[in-house]
Design an enzyme around this catalytic site. Sequence first.
Site, PDB file in Angstrom:
ATOM      1  N   SER B  45       1.039  -1.085  -0.091  1.00 36.83           N
ATOM      2  CA  SER B  45      -0.066   0.083  -0.099  1.00 36.83           C
ATOM      3  C   SER B  45       0.900   1.316   0.031  1.00 36.83           C
ATOM      4  O   SER B  45       1.780   1.298   0.882  1.00 36.83           O
ATOM      5  CB  SER B  45      -0.894  -0.064   1.371  1.00 36.83           C
ATOM      6  N   GLU B  46       0.590   2.144  -0.738  1.00 39.36           N
ATOM      7  CA  GLU B  46       1.540   3.134  -1.170  1.00 39.36           C
ATOM      8  C   GLU B  46       2.021   4.130   0.193  1.00 39.36           C
ATOM      9  O   GLU B  46       2.537   5.152   0.066  1.00 39.36           O
ATOM     10  CB  GLU B  46       1.218   4.246  -2.512  1.00 39.36           C
ATOM     11  N   ASN B  47       0.869   4.179   1.019  1.00 40.78           N
ATOM     12  CA  ASN B  47       1.202   4.817   2.211  1.00 40.78           C
ATOM     13  C   ASN B  47       2.311   4.446   3.098  1.00 40.78           C
ATOM     14  O   ASN B  47       3.051   5.344   4.077  1.00 40.78           O
ATOM     15  CB  ASN B  47      -0.066   5.189   2.888  1.00 40.78           C
ATOM     16  N   GLY B  48       2.849   3.324   2.615  1.00 41.08           N
ATOM     17  CA  GLY B  48       4.084   2.746   3.542  1.00 41.08           C
ATOM     18  C   GLY B  48       3.943   1.430   4.007  1.00 41.08           C
ATOM     19  O   GLY B  48       4.523   1.396   5.180  1.00 41.08           O
ATOM     20  N   SER B  87       8.377   4.038  -0.585  1.00 41.27           N
ATOM     21  CA  SER B  87       7.169   3.441  -1.318  1.00 41.27           C
ATOM     22  C   SER B  87       7.154   3.606  -2.793  1.00 41.27           C
ATOM     23  O   SER B  87       7.053   2.750  -3.407  1.00 41.27           O
ATOM     24  CB  SER B  87       6.050   3.923  -0.708  1.00 41.27           C
TER      25      SER B  87
END
Lengths: 233, 219
Positions: B45-48, B87
């Site tokens: 997930s690109e938020n980390g 990320s």
Amino acid sequence: MINKKVANVEEALKGVTDNITCMVGGFGLSGIPENAIAQLVKLGIKGLTCISNNAGVDDFGLGLLLQKHQIKKMISSYVGENDEFERQMLSGELDVELIPQGTLAERCRAAQAGFPAIYTPAGYGTEVAEGKETREFDGKMYVLEHAFKADFAFVKAWKGDAAGNLIFKGTARNFNPVMCGAAKITVAEVEELVPLGTLDPNQIHIPGIFVQRIFQGNHYEKRIEQRTVRQRN
Amino acid sequence: MLDKIGIAKRIAKEVKNGYYVNLGIGIPTLVANYVRNDIEVEFQSENGVLGMGPFPFEGEEDADVINAGKQTITTLPGASFFDSAISFSMIRGKHVDLTILGAMEVAENGDIANWKIPGRLVKGMGGAMDLVASAENIIVAMMHTNKAGESKLLKRCSLPLTGVGCVKKIVTNLAVLEVTDKGFKLLERAPGISVEAIKEATEGTLIIEGDIPEMDINN
């Protein structure tokens, strides 16, 4: 040890004036500098340009500053959860620059790392790239994106010490590390300011050199935006 | 015709052993529920976070552990957290094997629009522009037509673009299609859906070669 510790949020935000540009850490409401935002509201600072992935929700996070019309311009990647934001943007009261999330991160990191600009494939061929330099590398097109220039970076970490060393927790890390040292003054607020020497140097996420002021924050609400759960069988 | 879960089930079959996968918000998020459990896959997930698990049990939600949709999640053994620059290094650096995302429009040349309706809806692109500009393997999950019944598979996108010439495959409630040099190639029909119905619902060039098999959505 070079001491970065300040007594409280009042001291941490000394020198903040109207019309500054600030970076604000967090993704959604996760990992936002709640104390610094509350202090900006209290001080009534106006004309802010905020570089932050999101704009909070109507009644929390940067939404608190939007309510009071303290923000002049937002530079964000996603603003979907804030009706007041959308209203101010569509009515033209608020200047908004929407940029890809990875570009936002890298423009912060470039400022932190001393790069004037970076090439990214993100946004090529879209309105995000309009008016920007583009260049081909190995047959693929890239857009030149400049490092941000900011006066203050407000970040939030889980633990820190007086040297300014920071450790983040979970996905509350997000944009906070890349904003450290990316502005003239980085103000870090932490849930726990621990005695010097108790953080393991092997585990530090951000070395204190990137932080000018650190303080222990208070009353973290840590609001959850989308509470999703599964049932126990 | 498939519902959203049917679309997610069909896309789940595209997820292969050893893949790192980024799932967008909406139908793509559902895909994780239908991936075969005898293969090893990690969700990013690109938020980390890499190694996302299911939603937490009630009472175990953690404000510091969320996905890109801001939903509370859990992590699986082997998971890691990281900052936004790392990320997107995973994403732009092509370390993520498969990206699944939603769209408002897809054009027959692979252009995608999913972030803005001028003057009406402006939510922002989030990580979508980074994802579509870099990923080699992009599957779009969406309804074949919009709420007004108009085709979302077009000759040219009418909305502001998210990325150019990047979509490879589309799974809708009606069909599975591949983006080729000559247009949308029809690969599969949803159960009970005729080729005629798909033609009707597709504005862009539709390539139909031979018999078009019905989708199998079961793993």
